[in-house]
Design an enzyme around this catalytic site. Sequence first.
Site, mmCIF file in Angstrom:
data_model
loop_
_atom_site.group_PDB
_atom_site.id
_atom_site.type_symbol
_atom_site.label_atom_id
_atom_site.label_comp_id
_atom_site.label_asym_id
_atom_site.label_seq_id
_atom_site.Cartn_x
_atom_site.Cartn_y
_atom_site.Cartn_z
ATOM 1 N N GLY A 81 0.853 -1.186 0.000
ATOM 2 C CA GLY A 81 0.000 0.000 0.000
ATOM 3 C C GLY A 81 0.888 1.234 0.000
ATOM 4 C CG LEU A 82 -0.544 5.545 -0.220
ATOM 5 C CD1 LEU A 82 -1.230 6.727 0.440
ATOM 6 C CD2 LEU A 82 0.316 6.033 -1.387
ATOM 7 N NE ARG A 103 -11.811 10.906 10.980
ATOM 8 C CZ ARG A 103 -11.082 10.430 9.985
ATOM 9 N NH1 ARG A 103 -10.338 9.347 10.160
ATOM 10 N NH2 ARG A 103 -11.075 11.043 8.815
ATOM 11 C CG HIS A 116 -12.016 4.936 9.607
ATOM 12 N ND1 HIS A 116 -12.310 4.537 8.319
ATOM 13 C CD2 HIS A 116 -11.263 6.070 9.490
ATOM 14 C CE1 HIS A 116 -11.753 5.397 7.468
ATOM 15 N NE2 HIS A 116 -11.113 6.321 8.142
ATOM 16 C CG LEU A 144 -4.272 9.218 2.558
ATOM 17 C CD1 LEU A 144 -5.014 10.153 1.610
ATOM 18 C CD2 LEU A 144 -4.019 7.885 1.877
#
Lengths: 531, 224
Positions: A14-15, A286, A343, A383
């Site tokens: 992934g990233l 959040r 999440h 990210l």
Amino acid sequence: MAESISYINIIGAGLAGLSAAKTLAEKGLYVRLVSVQPSQRAQSNLAEGGINASLNVMGEDDTVSGHFEDSMKGGCYLADPVMVKGLTEAAPSIVREFEKLGVPFNRENGHMIQRNFGGQKKKRTAFAKSSTGKALTTALIDEVRKHEASGHVLRLCHHRFERLLLKDGRCEGVQVFDIYEKKVMCMEGPVIMCCGGLNGMFPGMTTGTTANTGSAAAELFIQGVEFADLEFIQYHPTTVPITGKRLLVTEAARGEGGRLFYVKEDGSRCYWLEEKFGVRGNLMPRDVISREEDILGRQVYIDMTALSDETWKKKLPDLREEIIHYLGIDPKKEPVPVSPGIHYFMGGIRVDEGHRTNISGLYAAGECACAYHGANRLGGNSLLGAVYGGRVAAETAADESYRYFESAADNPPALFRTFESISASEKEAEARMERILVKGLSVRRNEESIKAALNELHTIISAEMSDEFEARYYLAEAMLLSALERRESRGAHTRLDWPETKDEYKKITVARRGADKTVISFEKITGQENG
Amino acid sequence: MKKTLRILRRASKDSEPYWQEFEYETADGSATVATALMTLPVTWEHSCLQKKCGACAMVINKVPRLACDTCLADLKGDSVTVEPLRKFPVIEDLLVDRKDMMDRLEELRVWFANGADVSRGREMAFEASKCLQCGLCLEVCPNFHAEGKFGGMAAMAPLARLISKMPDAQVKELRRSYKKAVYDGCGKSLACRDICPAGINIEDLLVRSNAAAIWKRRLRDEEE
């Protein structure tokens, strides 16, 4: 001559893994980029709202120190300030670099624009509509392809991590399983784990992918890798259950003006977050909003009907399509029912500022590592953390690899046991384990609920279980024990029996698997002067 | 809801395929083929379950689709046939090897050699970035064959991302690659247009890419 090349192994594409591969290849080093599926399938592609950087393009006098302060505060001061400083300082150049890699960030009047995001005082989140993760990952896949062509990056993209090859407490390589050829491979060299979050411990209950099974993390744990802050699980306040998983309604919906409300007995709407926290109530971090929703105990809705046509068209067209497709609701016309859903995992493999783990020759970055987010991650920092973390881990591994290759050459690591598949009876035990974790690690917890979960967990293990199940069991136990031992409320860890935040717990929770038991301890935050 | 899933299975790439039927019953009206497959002892590729990763591409009732984007209730009849993609080698059951599709992008040198032109082609780049590399477009394409030069829309979209922000230094090479891998082979059937699970506006992307790469027109800088 292929035989003479020394490789650094990256697990996960992934990233974070892509970023590490790019960094190493640019230094002229050689990389094996190992993943179960190609990068296009990675969870990074699902990230929506954006990436944070204090570019100061919105006329709000944004600064790096502002980004630093918001991230530290959002994380309830549990993250290492030296690491967060590095992250926030590097952020503007990372975003500008992605621009050069062709990422179509939203622009207006000839310059990039940024949007509001939760827990941040300035418009600091750069975005490509609400598909930012996909745009960044696509760009980085292309960039790494350049290094694949030059031979510096060797892709092994149907290969599952099995275990580290350890010798005298050092990581000397990695054992992987080739899914296509059905064979075990042992590969020498330092290892950078970029294997993602622990979604697989909660299958079907998270916004993440099924590819993040959590098995790699579990195996690392029983091999002696230290984990930190496992009790900090981010419940995103605006998710919706769909078949097989939870659908995310990006925080960008609120960043662009969406409002949360519930319906009172008389039928009128109550925008209770705005009443409680003021004009920025919908953009509280959040952890705060999920907790408020949990306390409220009613159906909450997000109202995006006041967003302009221009916003829907230019900034959130993909979000609208998605909500219409999965929920049959047009968010431009009517509110969408939402609730908290798992999440992100703030906790993970314990790393230092160079992304070293407690095992020499082993590094970790991205969501699998506990690095930048403390007790609660801010939207837009994942990210960034993946890209920056991958880079730092690669730089450290590169610096230390010369030493490694010199000493490892004469001592090839031994082959370890081979992979065993999970049996049908274990699937039932897996399902039970998930239900136990969900109960024990809910938005608000207390000693009673966590202990009940632990007691129930202890009944599902038996001698016939496979090594893989056993590893997952011990990781699950460590998550519950971490939640039990932290007798305070902080960020995403809300204890009904310990509602206060306590200074004595301004420490990281470290979980270690010893010879026959898991030990939880609280340790000073590296880089924090008064930790 | 009750459905019989008739799945074309294969133990390994060297063994013979065979059909096997599974009964699937659920109260979940929104259950997809992916939801059903999750419960079965069948090998297949899956990841995001929300049509954002392209892993679960397969052929369902003779139509190439993503399993996670195929609602069981929408399929007519009590029986559903599920087969692996046909233009890629089968590894096991519904798992196929899509390596050739991705390797082609390396042959075509799909990367920015010296950075993108930041200021232009944002909408086009965004659209092109959406490509999942799932391979469904190749499955329905009458012109695509694994051994041919034509790379189909799975090559067009990544090339279009570069073309949208085409730096002057890379113009010649990109035009050559695009002509060889896309323009010369595309019969304009546009079968791919309706099949793309990412909803890429393929016709528009193709028109713009052709204009820039073949007809040498400068792309409009829409937002500037």
